[in-house]
Design a protein around this motif. Structure first.
Motif, mmCIF file in Angstrom:
data_model
loop_
_atom_site.group_PDB
_atom_site.id
_atom_site.type_symbol
_atom_site.label_atom_id
_atom_site.label_comp_id
_atom_site.label_asym_id
_atom_site.label_seq_id
_atom_site.Cartn_x
_atom_site.Cartn_y
_atom_site.Cartn_z
ATOM 1 N N ASP A 1 0.855 -1.173 0.000
ATOM 2 C CA ASP A 1 0.000 0.000 0.000
ATOM 3 C C ASP A 1 0.896 1.229 0.000
ATOM 4 O O ASP A 1 2.098 1.139 -0.135
ATOM 5 N N GLY A 2 0.294 2.392 0.135
ATOM 6 C CA GLY A 2 1.088 3.609 0.097
ATOM 7 C C GLY A 2 1.330 4.061 -1.331
ATOM 8 O O GLY A 2 1.018 3.352 -2.289
ATOM 9 N N PRO A 3 1.860 5.263 -1.497
ATOM 10 C CA PRO A 3 2.063 5.816 -2.842
ATOM 11 C C PRO A 3 3.031 4.974 -3.669
ATOM 12 O O PRO A 3 3.969 4.397 -3.157
ATOM 13 N N ILE A 4 2.781 4.912 -4.966
ATOM 14 C CA ILE A 4 3.690 4.254 -5.910
ATOM 15 C C ILE A 4 4.670 5.314 -6.375
ATOM 16 O O ILE A 4 4.298 6.261 -7.075
ATOM 17 N N ARG A 5 5.927 5.170 -5.961
ATOM 18 C CA ARG A 5 6.913 6.221 -6.161
ATOM 19 C C ARG A 5 8.175 5.696 -6.844
ATOM 20 O O ARG A 5 8.574 4.554 -6.642
ATOM 21 N N MET A 6 8.808 6.571 -7.627
ATOM 22 C CA MET A 6 10.118 6.289 -8.208
ATOM 23 C C MET A 6 11.189 6.899 -7.301
ATOM 24 O O MET A 6 10.908 7.809 -6.519
ATOM 25 N N ARG A 7 12.404 6.392 -7.404
ATOM 26 C CA ARG A 7 13.532 6.970 -6.665
ATOM 27 C C ARG A 7 14.066 8.168 -7.441
ATOM 28 O O ARG A 7 14.026 8.187 -8.662
ATOM 29 N N GLN B 1 -2.734 6.969 -11.776
ATOM 30 C CA GLN B 1 -2.982 6.130 -12.948
ATOM 31 C C GLN B 1 -2.615 4.674 -12.676
ATOM 32 O O GLN B 1 -3.296 3.757 -13.145
ATOM 33 N N ALA B 2 -1.531 4.451 -11.930
ATOM 34 C CA ALA B 2 -1.101 3.075 -11.639
ATOM 35 C C ALA B 2 -2.167 2.328 -10.853
ATOM 36 O O ALA B 2 -2.447 1.148 -11.123
ATOM 37 N N ASN B 3 -2.758 2.996 -9.882
ATOM 38 C CA ASN B 3 -3.755 2.335 -9.045
ATOM 39 C C ASN B 3 -5.052 2.038 -9.784
ATOM 40 O O ASN B 3 -5.893 1.288 -9.277
ATOM 41 N N ALA B 4 -5.205 2.617 -10.967
ATOM 42 C CA ALA B 4 -6.388 2.329 -11.781
ATOM 43 C C ALA B 4 -6.154 1.198 -12.772
ATOM 44 O O ALA B 4 -7.064 0.811 -13.498
ATOM 45 N N LEU B 5 -4.934 0.647 -12.807
ATOM 46 C CA LEU B 5 -4.596 -0.402 -13.768
ATOM 47 C C LEU B 5 -4.863 -1.785 -13.192
ATOM 48 O O LEU B 5 -4.680 -2.019 -11.999
ATOM 49 N N SER B 6 -5.239 -2.720 -14.064
ATOM 50 C CA SER B 6 -5.442 -4.099 -13.611
ATOM 51 C C SER B 6 -4.123 -4.761 -13.234
ATOM 52 O O SER B 6 -4.083 -5.679 -12.413
ATOM 53 N N VAL C 1 -1.685 -3.453 -11.583
ATOM 54 C CA VAL C 1 -1.093 -2.513 -10.626
ATOM 55 C C VAL C 1 0.014 -3.156 -9.789
ATOM 56 O O VAL C 1 1.008 -2.494 -9.450
ATOM 57 N N GLU C 2 -0.110 -4.438 -9.454
ATOM 58 C CA GLU C 2 0.926 -5.059 -8.617
ATOM 59 C C GLU C 2 2.254 -5.177 -9.368
ATOM 60 O O GLU C 2 3.330 -5.023 -8.791
ATOM 61 N N ILE C 3 2.172 -5.471 -10.675
ATOM 62 C CA ILE C 3 3.389 -5.491 -11.482
ATOM 63 C C ILE C 3 3.990 -4.096 -11.542
ATOM 64 O O ILE C 3 5.201 -3.908 -11.381
ATOM 65 N N VAL C 4 3.141 -3.093 -11.754
ATOM 66 C CA VAL C 4 3.606 -1.707 -11.837
ATOM 67 C C VAL C 4 4.232 -1.268 -10.510
ATOM 68 O O VAL C 4 5.276 -0.604 -10.491
ATOM 69 N N ARG C 5 3.588 -1.626 -9.406
ATOM 70 C CA ARG C 5 4.119 -1.233 -8.093
ATOM 71 C C ARG C 5 5.541 -1.757 -7.920
ATOM 72 O O ARG C 5 6.425 -1.075 -7.398
ATOM 73 N N GLU C 6 5.766 -2.974 -8.364
ATOM 74 C CA GLU C 6 7.089 -3.587 -8.223
ATOM 75 C C GLU C 6 8.114 -2.906 -9.133
ATOM 76 O O GLU C 6 9.223 -2.578 -8.700
ATOM 77 N N SER C 7 7.754 -2.683 -10.400
ATOM 78 C CA SER C 7 8.732 -2.105 -11.336
ATOM 79 C C SER C 7 8.987 -0.627 -11.046
ATOM 80 O O SER C 7 10.131 -0.160 -11.138
ATOM 81 N N ILE C 8 7.958 0.125 -10.678
ATOM 82 C CA ILE C 8 8.133 1.553 -10.391
ATOM 83 C C ILE C 8 9.013 1.757 -9.166
ATOM 84 O O ILE C 8 9.805 2.709 -9.096
ATOM 85 N N SER C 9 8.922 0.871 -8.189
ATOM 86 C CA SER C 9 9.736 1.039 -6.972
ATOM 87 C C SER C 9 11.229 0.957 -7.283
ATOM 88 O O SER C 9 12.056 1.465 -6.521
ATOM 89 N N LYS C 10 11.585 0.305 -8.390
ATOM 90 C CA LYS C 10 12.996 0.178 -8.774
ATOM 91 C C LYS C 10 13.367 1.166 -9.871
ATOM 92 O O LYS C 10 14.500 1.149 -10.359
ATOM 93 N N SER C 11 12.444 2.035 -10.256
ATOM 94 C CA SER C 11 12.691 2.986 -11.328
ATOM 95 C C SER C 11 13.196 4.304 -10.760
ATOM 96 O O SER C 11 13.109 4.552 -9.560
ATOM 97 N N ILE C 12 13.726 5.164 -11.639
ATOM 98 C CA ILE C 12 14.407 6.359 -11.142
ATOM 99 C C ILE C 12 13.958 7.628 -11.856
ATOM 100 O O ILE C 12 13.554 7.604 -13.022
ATOM 101 N N ILE C 13 14.006 8.722 -11.109
ATOM 102 C CA ILE C 13 13.883 10.065 -11.660
ATOM 103 C C ILE C 13 15.263 10.700 -11.561
ATOM 104 O O ILE C 13 15.875 10.706 -10.494
ATOM 105 N N VAL C 14 15.759 11.230 -12.668
ATOM 106 C CA VAL C 14 17.069 11.888 -12.688
ATOM 107 C C VAL C 14 16.843 13.362 -12.993
ATOM 108 O O VAL C 14 16.343 13.707 -14.069
ATOM 109 N N LYS C 15 17.187 14.216 -12.061
ATOM 110 C CA LYS C 15 17.017 15.661 -12.244
ATOM 111 C C LYS C 15 18.268 16.255 -12.900
ATOM 112 O O LYS C 15 19.376 16.012 -12.446
ATOM 113 N N VAL C 16 18.052 17.007 -13.989
ATOM 114 C CA VAL C 16 19.170 17.650 -14.687
ATOM 115 C C VAL C 16 18.845 19.121 -14.900
ATOM 116 O O VAL C 16 17.680 19.539 -14.812
#
Length: 846
Positions: free
Chosen positions: A406-412, A701-706, A708-723
């Motif tokens: 549970d909790g927000p689906i967030r990228m690093r 949007q992720a929480n509206a997808l069927s 969502v559990e796959i997305v939650r897993e992949s997004i948690s390992k994904s990254i935002i890079v600020k430039v």
């Protein structure tokens, strides 16, 4: 690096503390000053005539003494049992010739006692001790001068100065000021004579860049406070008005002796005028965690988890043991890092609760590294298994990374402007693909299919795909009922087919390349289709008729004679009707109802019913990829593959014009492929509000997808890079080499020429990656895992090979033949030359 070494002969706490701020100190082994807690980086001086005691020497080194300066009688006894880098040999001038080669090789330095500071003489002696550090102690009572220090430094030697010749007052004939001695070899390339100075925390984090003068350095050494030189306002005593003072721990020179580093304890709000610790950025990593935990210890709200940990030692103990166990079980690089981070958090909480800082841990590590006596290092009995126990498996099952349900689906998030080169390299890394391990696992499957053909294929299909089949191959014409699909889906496939066919047909002209390289010598190149191709269409977590289109159409356009399409069957043994319909459209000559390594092996070697192919295309999981890599290196298979493959990936570059909903949708379109999908957002100077809006859209949007559990897993390992700039963003993308690159940029089409590495580029806000995946016309079988640096995506030419030919007239051979014969002679290949000359002789007769 030390400019000189002070030798402490009597107690003078004020002088001692000042000297400790600028480098190593030599302590007298017969004084009470050094032990049992010697200052960091101190040396110990053993006087001649002291009874040899190797155990005492080892004890001193274990207590943290950096090096021991010892007479020849000690050296002969200690060499071999004490590491050479910890020993310095003490010698009088007259004793140099008595030193054996064994002694010279058993020490790392020489302290030479001499009545003269003759540089040429000392340099000649140093050649006898080549590779050793040279220290010089004058036996005369007169005070050395800064020029003495500089001259010795010029030949790589360091002057040792007794404390009786050192002072915090002005330099005189009797004594030299500590600051003057320290700064003697320091040079400045600035017109104002100032020295660039890096100010760092206790743990080495840079706090800021300032300037120092000789006056400011002298005052810092004497007072122990941070004092610098303002280029506008003169002497700057840090914190004098703000209260953000500094205690100076160590002042060091760089390797070129033209800049300084101050290691300090920073008090108050921080070093920066913006009331933060560093001028460069907010702190991160362990220092940031330490700061947070210290703050929570002082004022954590009741009921918070950290407060519970500080208040409940048993809970904290249990968590440390739990996380240590999970770290021991972790096997992949990502899981080890994940579990180690958890363990660091709880371990540092224990440290902060006990008043232990990160710098204390580093000091303990440094001290342990200096020990010369070691314990065996065996584990205590409660942590070892009895020898009669069942041995552990050779490879533990992978530890599933914990992702909150549970909790927000967030990228690093990372900021490229504050990352080190090593951290930037980590951002570019994909998960480790253990190809060698996977090839070992798939080899038995491949070998079984190769040796037993259809029988093995049917067994593996039953085992892995849970489908009981009588035959694994379907040949055309395909039964109409197997292709019965929703009319809207059929219409969409037909449009996609037309677009993809049109784009791929345009990639080949069918015309031969003809070039006359010199009169009478005509060279040509013409394309021919690869006769037999195998197309792997994954099943798994999604039905992929689109992949069948992307692989089948270029094969059809290229004119391949046999197209074998392999895809895992459903539980009832049937194939997805959408895939069947596409197979019909592209003219598949056979459909193999199998997946995984067994399907790859069947196409590579052929079976009783499965046709052998010459090249295998298509994405798949690690089993499929490993099998493709295995068979392409087997000369018996004589099969090639399209490209190495990894998990799906997308990199989105977004600037101030980006629509948060569009960006989030593009990120999620790849994240839903699988838990190992790679998703990267490169944010170009986005405001916190804009970036927050994107993150909120991702979560909503992720929480509206069927899926969502796959997305939650992949997004948690994904990254935002600020430039900071678009140029920085594209440079990062080119280094990353993404499979899909999406440009949410102002004037996006103007940025495409800067793209050097990408599988496919999607330009502007109304070009979602999904269009390329299905129907725009480009191919979606693209290089992943950084291979876009070397590979193109699948295209029509992927299904063709090019043949060259040449036709030479008699006149043409007259011009070219002598050149060829000369080169053949040069290489010693007489038959090659003869094949030309025999013809030249024939034409000369005509």
């Amino acid at each position: 690096m030390a400019t000189f070494l002070p030798l402490i002969t009597e107690e003078n706490p004020t002088l001692f503390q000042a000297l400790d701020r600028i480098g190593p100190i030599i302590l007298d082994a017969q004084q009470s000053v050094p032990l049992p807690h010697p200052p960091q980086h101190s040396y110990l001086f053993v006087k001649p005539g002291t009874p040899v005691d190797v155990d005492a020497l080892a004890s001193w080194l274990d207590e943290g003494i950096e090096k021991v300066i010892l007479p020849l009688s000690w050296a002969k006894e200690c060499i071999g049992s004490i590491p050479s880098e910890r020993l310095i040999l003490l010698l009088e001038i007259s004793g140099v010739s008595a030193v054996s080669e064994n002694v010279r090789n058993g020490v790392s330095g020489l302290l030479l006692k001499t009545p003269s500071l003759d540089v040429n003489f000392i340099s000649s002696i140093s050649k006898f001790f080549a590779g050793s550090a040279i220290y010089v102690l004058s036996t005369v009572d007169s005070s050395p001068t800064p020029s003495n220090i500089r001259e010795l430094k010029s030949i790589g030697a360091t002057l040792v100065i007794p404390d009786l010749q050192l002072s915090l007052g002005p330099t005189s004939d009797a004594k030299i000021n500590i600051g003057d001695a320290f700064l003697a070899p320091v040079i400045s390339d600035r017109s104002d004579g100032l020295f660039p100075t890096v100010v760092s925390s206790q743990t080495g984090q840079s706090l800021g860049l300032v300037y120092s003068s000789r006056q400011s350095v002298k005052e810092s050494i004497a007072s122990g406070k941070g004092v610098y030189q303002s280029r506008k306002h003169g002497l700057w005593r840090k914190g004098e008005t703000s209260g953000a003072t500094q205690d100076v721990l160590r002042i060091r020179l760089d390797c070129d002796s033209d800049s300084l580093e101050f290691r300090v304890i920073q008090h108050g709000a921080g070093f920066c005028h913006l009331n933060r610790q560093s001028c460069f950025s907010e702190i991160s990593g362990l220092p940031a965690l330490e700061s947070t935990l210290k703050s929570r210890l002082a004022s954590a709200p009741e009921g918070s988890y950290t407060k519970r940990l500080f208040s409940d030692p048993e809970l904290l103990k249990s968590k440390i043991m739990e996380e240590a166990d999970e770290l021991c079980q972790a096997t992949t690089k990502e899981d080890v890092a994940f579990e180690a981070a958890d363990l660091f958090y709880f371990a540092l909480t224990k440290c902060i609760a006990s008043g232990v800082r990160v710098v204390d841990i580093e000091k303990a590590l440094d001290k342990k590294a200096k020990r010369v006596t070691r314990r065996p290092g065996n584990a205590k009995s409660q942590w070892t298994k009895p020898t009669t126990a069942t041995p552990p498996p050779t490879s533990a099952p992978p530890v599933e990374k914990k992702v909150a349900k549970d909790g927000p689906i967030r990228m690093r998030t990372s900021d490229l402007s504050t990352t080190t080169p090593e951290e930037r390299a980590q951002l570019l890394r994909r998960p480790v693909l253990r190809s060698d391990e996977m090839i070992t696992k798939v080899k038995p499957i491949v070998d079984a299919v190769r040796q037993r053909g259809d029988a093995a294929l049917l067994e593996f299909t039953a085992k892995f795909d849970r489908a009981q089949l009588a035959s694994t191959v379907v040949f055309p014409p395909f039964a109409p009922e197997t292709m019965r699909i929703d009319p809207e889906v059929q219409k969409a496939i037909d449009v996609a087919y037309a677009n993809i066919y049109k784009f791929h047909a345009a990639q080949t002209t069918g015309e031969a390349l003809v070039v006359e390289t010199m009169p009478g010598v005509v060279c040509s190149r013409f394309a021919r289709p690869i006769a037999r191709v195998g197309l792997y269409v994954p099943g798994g977590t999604a039905i992929l008729p689109s992949t069948a289109l992307m692989l089948g159409i270029p094969a059809q356009v290229a004119g391949c004679k046999e197209i074998v399409l392999a895809t895992p069957p459903r539980a009832d043994g049937s194939i997805s009707p959408e895939v069947m319909y596409v197979a019909h459209l592209v003219g598949a000559s056979a459909i193999l109802k199998a997946g995984g390594a067994q399907a790859v092996a069947a196409m590579a070697y052929g079976t009783e019913t499965v046709p052998k192919v010459d090249k295998i295309f298509g994405p798949g999981n690690q089993w499929v990829t490993a099998a493709k890599m295995l068979v392409q290196n087997d000369t018996d298979a004589l099969v090639s593959i399209d490209m190495p493959a990894g998990p799906s990936e997308v990199l989105v570059i977004a600037d101030h014009t980006a629509n948060p909903a569009f960006v989030a949708a593009d990120l999620l379109s790849q994240a839903e492929h699988g838990v190992d999908s790679q998703v990267v957002l490169v944010a170009v100077a986005l405001t916190p509000e804009h970036l927050g809006a994107i993150e909120k859209e991702v979560d909503d949007q992720a929480n509206a997808l069927s899926r969502v559990e796959i997305v939650r897993e992949s997004i948690s390992k994904s990254i935002i890079v600020k430039v900071a700039t678009v140029e920085d963003a594209i440079a990062f993308s080119n280094d990353y080499a993404p499979e899909h690159l999406i440009l949410h940029l102002e004037n996006a089409s103007q940025k495409v020429p800067s793209v050097e590495n990408a599988g496919s580029v999607f330009v502007g806000p109304y070009t979602p990656e999904s269009c390329g995946d299905y129907a725009s016309g480009t191919n979606h079988t693209l290089p992943t895992n950084g291979y876009a640096r070397q590979f193109s995506g699948v295209n029509t030419l992927s299904f063709q090979k090019h043949i060259t030919s040449q036709e030479i007239t008699a006149a043409g051979l007259g011009g070219l033949g002598p050149v060829v014969a000369t080169l053949a002679d040069c290489e010693g290949l007489q038959a090659h030359a003869n094949a030309v000359r025999i013809r030249l002789r024939d034409t000369s007769k005509q």
